[in-house]
Design an enzyme around this catalytic site. Structure first.
Site, PDB file in Angstrom:
ATOM      1  N   GLY A  18      -1.643  -4.522   1.001  1.00 54.71           N
ATOM      2  CA  GLY A  18      -1.726  -5.736   1.798  1.00 54.71           C
ATOM      3  C   GLY A  18      -0.790  -6.843   1.369  1.00 54.71           C
TER       4      GLY A  18
ATOM      5  N   ASN B 144       4.256  -5.803   5.665  1.00 50.89           N
ATOM      6  CA  ASN B 144       3.140  -6.641   6.098  1.00 50.89           C
ATOM      7  C   ASN B 144       3.611  -7.948   6.725  1.00 50.89           C
ATOM      8  OD1 ASN B 144       0.875  -5.019   5.366  1.00 50.89           O
ATOM      9  ND2 ASN B 144       1.372  -5.430   3.234  1.00 50.89           N
TER      10      ASN B 144
ATOM     11  N   ASP C 129      -5.581   6.956  10.025  1.00 49.38           N
ATOM     12  CA  ASP C 129      -5.334   5.618  10.575  1.00 49.38           C
ATOM     13  C   ASP C 129      -3.954   5.487  11.211  1.00 49.38           C
ATOM     14  OD1 ASP C 129      -3.628   5.536   8.402  1.00 49.38           O
ATOM     15  OD2 ASP C 129      -4.752   4.021   7.305  1.00 49.38           O
TER      16      ASP C 129
ATOM     17  N   HIS D 152      -0.952   4.896   7.078  1.00 47.22           N
ATOM     18  CA  HIS D 152      -0.622   5.230   5.695  1.00 47.22           C
ATOM     19  C   HIS D 152      -0.213   6.688   5.566  1.00 47.22           C
ATOM     20  CE1 HIS D 152      -3.194   1.624   5.286  1.00 47.22           C
ATOM     21  NE2 HIS D 152      -2.312   1.338   4.337  1.00 47.22           N
TER      22      HIS D 152
ATOM     23  N   SER E 220       0.805  -1.227   0.000  1.00 40.85           N
ATOM     24  CA  SER E 220       0.000   0.000   0.000  1.00 40.85           C
ATOM     25  C   SER E 220       0.834   1.271   0.000  1.00 40.85           C
ATOM     26  CB  SER E 220      -0.944   0.013   1.211  1.00 40.85           C
ATOM     27  OG  SER E 220      -0.203  -0.052   2.424  1.00 40.85           O
TER      28      SER E 220
END
Length: 226
Positions: free
Chosen positions: A88, A117, A201, A204, A51
């Site tokens: 992801g 990840n 969040d 990001h 991402s």
């Protein structure tokens, strides 16, 4: 506002709900360059990332990969970019996707921005290293120069794990004679006010952070383009 602890912020960003980098899958890619012949063929840069490279949560055209295209034009470097990043994605996912991408696009350069990840999920470091090595070798055997773009995790993951994870990217790059960017979020996640450069969040980066991300990647990529 109380003083914000940067280490706490980075930890929160990396651990929140096992989401963040592992968010809803999105992918986009530009059309491959027309295949030329011989020395006249236009260099093609394939970006294989998660991402952080897939413009998650920001406007299309504002991510560091899109900015890379602008940088190439600015410096009059005749090269094209294919962004094959998927939000992801892990090193295992990238390893499984790469052969088809190499066959389709026949890149001259491959930028691998994967691993964050894997750390979020606490995957074994040996598997991360094996996947990075396999991807690097596959790209090199296909005739591409490789740039590994690394991530870091805070010591809260365990000092030894954090140290060994950060070192993976450089270790693999040195072993395979590839380029390396140790930390794509340098001066973003570890800056004086990281909240300013992250989305709500806290995972990001905002669009405002992507020029710095490109600034971290570009010097090493430019070396490989010479």
């Amino acid at each position: 506002m109380r003083h914000f602890d940067r280490r706490h912020f980075i930890l929160t960003a990396l651990t929140a709900a096992a989401g963040g980098l592992c968010s809803a899958p999105t992918a986009w890619a530009q059309p491959a360059a027309a295949k030329g012949t011989g020395a006249a063929r236009t260099p093609l840069i394939l970006v294989l990332g998660d991402s952080l490279s897939a413009e998650y949560g920001i406007a299309r055209g504002s991510g560091w990969v899109a900015l890379l295209e602008q940088q190439l034009a600015k410096e009059k470097i005749n090269a094209r970019v294919v962004n094959a990043s998927v939000s992801g994605d892990t090193t295992s996912g990238g390893r499984s996707r790469l052969p088809a991408l190499l066959a389709e696009h026949q890149p001259s350069h491959v930028v691998i921005e994967l691993g964050g990840n894997d750390a979020l999920r606490g995957l074994p470091l040996k598997s991360v290293e094996d996947n990075l090595t396999a991807m690097t070798e596959a790209a090199q055997k296909a005739g591409a120069k490789v740039l590994l773009v690394g991530m870091q995790v805070p010591p809260n993951y365990g000092t030894d794990y954090a140290r060994r994870f950060a070192a993976l990217f450089t270790d693999v790059a040195q072993a395979r004679k590839a380029g390396v960017v140790p930390f794509i979020l340098k001066d973003v996640a570890d800056g004086p006010d990281p909240t300013r450069l992250f989305q709500a969040d806290r995972i990001h980066p905002r669009a405002e952070a992507h020029p710095q991300m490109l600034a971290n990647v570009w010097p090493e990529l430019k070396k490989l383009l010479r």
